[in-house]
Design a protein around this motif. Structure first.
Motif, PDB file in Angstrom:
ATOM      1  N   ARG A 273      42.489  15.936  48.839  1.00 32.11           N
ATOM      2  CA  ARG A 273      42.341  15.980  47.385  1.00 32.11           C
ATOM      3  C   ARG A 273      41.602  14.750  46.850  1.00 32.11           C
ATOM      4  O   ARG A 273      40.832  14.849  45.893  1.00 32.11           O
ATOM      5  N   PHE A 274      41.813  13.598  47.463  1.00 32.22           N
ATOM      6  CA  PHE A 274      41.138  12.381  47.015  1.00 32.22           C
ATOM      7  C   PHE A 274      39.621  12.509  47.193  1.00 32.22           C
ATOM      8  O   PHE A 274      38.844  12.165  46.299  1.00 32.22           O
ATOM      9  N   LYS A 275      39.208  13.003  48.323  1.00 34.43           N
ATOM     10  CA  LYS A 275      37.779  13.174  48.602  1.00 34.43           C
ATOM     11  C   LYS A 275      37.139  14.150  47.624  1.00 34.43           C
ATOM     12  O   LYS A 275      36.055  13.892  47.080  1.00 34.43           O
ATOM     13  N   GLN A 276      37.801  15.270  47.370  1.00 36.64           N
ATOM     14  CA  GLN A 276      37.209  16.315  46.548  1.00 36.64           C
ATOM     15  C   GLN A 276      37.179  15.949  45.070  1.00 36.64           C
ATOM     16  O   GLN A 276      36.235  16.304  44.355  1.00 36.64           O
ATOM     17  N   VAL A 277      38.199  15.222  44.577  1.00 36.02           N
ATOM     18  CA  VAL A 277      38.160  14.832  43.173  1.00 36.02           C
ATOM     19  C   VAL A 277      37.053  13.801  42.928  1.00 36.02           C
ATOM     20  O   VAL A 277      36.397  13.799  41.880  1.00 36.02           O
ATOM     21  N   LYS A 278      36.798  12.953  43.922  1.00 32.09           N
ATOM     22  CA  LYS A 278      35.677  12.011  43.809  1.00 32.09           C
ATOM     23  C   LYS A 278      34.346  12.747  43.794  1.00 32.09           C
ATOM     24  O   LYS A 278      33.428  12.404  43.046  1.00 32.09           O
ATOM     25  N   LYS A 279      34.249  13.780  44.636  1.00 33.00           N
ATOM     26  CA  LYS A 279      33.012  14.564  44.703  1.00 33.00           C
ATOM     27  C   LYS A 279      32.748  15.274  43.369  1.00 33.00           C
ATOM     28  O   LYS A 279      31.617  15.297  42.877  1.00 33.00           O
ATOM     29  N   LEU A 280      33.791  15.848  42.786  1.00 36.21           N
ATOM     30  CA  LEU A 280      33.639  16.519  41.498  1.00 36.21           C
ATOM     31  C   LEU A 280      33.188  15.549  40.409  1.00 36.21           C
ATOM     32  O   LEU A 280      32.292  15.841  39.620  1.00 36.21           O
ATOM     33  N   SER A 281      33.838  14.398  40.353  1.00 30.58           N
ATOM     34  CA  SER A 281      33.500  13.406  39.336  1.00 30.58           C
ATOM     35  C   SER A 281      32.067  12.921  39.486  1.00 30.58           C
ATOM     36  O   SER A 281      31.343  12.756  38.498  1.00 30.58           O
ATOM     37  N   SER A 282      31.644  12.713  40.728  1.00 28.25           N
ATOM     38  CA  SER A 282      30.280  12.259  40.982  1.00 28.25           C
ATOM     39  C   SER A 282      29.258  13.343  40.656  1.00 28.25           C
ATOM     40  O   SER A 282      28.209  13.071  40.060  1.00 28.25           O
TER      41      SER A 282
END
Length: 300
Positions: A273-282
């Motif tokens: 979840r940490f990786k994917q939320v960063k990807k979405l924000s970016s």
């Protein structure tokens, strides 16, 4: 009786194999029957993502050492960690490396600004909620109630005249209504909520009003059907969001909506979840709130 688990620590990144796999499976047969205490992290659980590899000890309590590991507080970890206790082990609190995640709890509520005795409804902002279609009207009603209960001074549901006529019968008296027109944006400050119960057809109209809110400088919270619709028009949305300040737009997907936005499967979102939320924000250059057990908030 107690079972103390200390098979693996924080460094585990591979799948659990023999001879450890049957040990974990056997221990889990006593889950809920004996008090199982894991040291630092339940064996088999990835301490960075909270995902089991592919199994993990189902602890009654996890006593984590020094610092809380981010994987212990989100996603699937909730099924394995049990009661989480932090124990110091003389590690200095001034650490020589950056911290990527912060854990916020009820005790942090005292840091919120205090309301002055002379304040009133006009002091605490105006939230505008896009009206839901008739079949899903409860969505915008719940959004309006959520805004009121979280402290908004004024809440208005906006929509077509016919839609509002049926909604007024169900809205609480504190929630106002207003038809969609240019007068909406006469106010210098507002919060624009769009998506709950909106539907995904005729996306151009809500998109046009969102652009007006962005240009006006309003904060925009986008959820539900807006996220589903924007997943099919990613490039257009990215171009629109570039007109906004990064802190101006907040996306609030649950894992399935996040998966649609990234073109992934839900299990890929939940696995890290940490990786994917960063990807979405970016990718969308905005703040993202990834909902679920252990909600994550990521700023660009």
């Amino acid at each position: 009786d107690w079972i103390v688990d200390g098979i693996f620590g924080t460094g585990l990144t591979r799948e659990v194999q023999d001879p450890f796999l049957p040990w974990i499976q056997k221990t889990n047969q006593f889950s809920g029957k004996k008090w199982v205490v894991s040291i630092d992290v339940p064996s088999g659980l990835d301490s960075d993502t909270g995902h089991p590899n592919p199994v993990a000890i189902q602890a009654s309590e996890t006593i984590t050492l020094g610092f809380i590991k981010q994987g212990l507080v989100t996603g699937a970890a909730a099924d394995f960690v049990g009661h989480l206790t932090l124990e110091p082990i003389q590690i200095p609190r001034l650490i020589p490396f950056s911290v990527e995640a912060f854990l916020y709890g009820a005790e942090d509520a005292v840091k919120l600004p205090q309301r002055r005795p002379t304040s009133h409804k006009g002091t605490f902002g105006h939230v505008y909620v896009w009206a839901s279609k008739e079949e899903t009207q409860g969505a915008c009603i719940l959004s309006s109630l959520g805004a009121l209960r979280s402290g908004a001074g004024l809440v208005t549901v906006v929509g077509e005249k016919e839609t509002l006529n049926s909604l007024r019968k169900r809205l609480p008296p504190e929630v106002m209504t207003q038809t969609l027109d240019e007068k909406l944006f006469e106010s210098n400050a507002g919060v624009w909520v769009q998506g709950p119960g909106m539907g995904t057809k005729d996306f151009e109209k809500p998109l046009g009003y969102l652009e007006k809110a962005i240009v006006k400088g309003w904060k925009c919270v986008l959820d539900a059907d807006f996220l589903n619709a924007m997943s099919t028009q990613t490039k257009k949305i990215q171009s629109l969001f570039k007109k906004a300040d990064p802190s101006q737009i907040v996306l609030t997907p649950h894992p399935k909506e996040a998966a649609r936005l990234l073109g992934l499967e839900v299990n890929q979102i939940e696995k890290d979840r940490f990786k994917q939320v960063k990807k979405l924000s970016s990718q969308f250059h905005c703040t993202v709130v990834l909902k679920g057990k252990g909600t994550l908030i990521q700023a660009p």
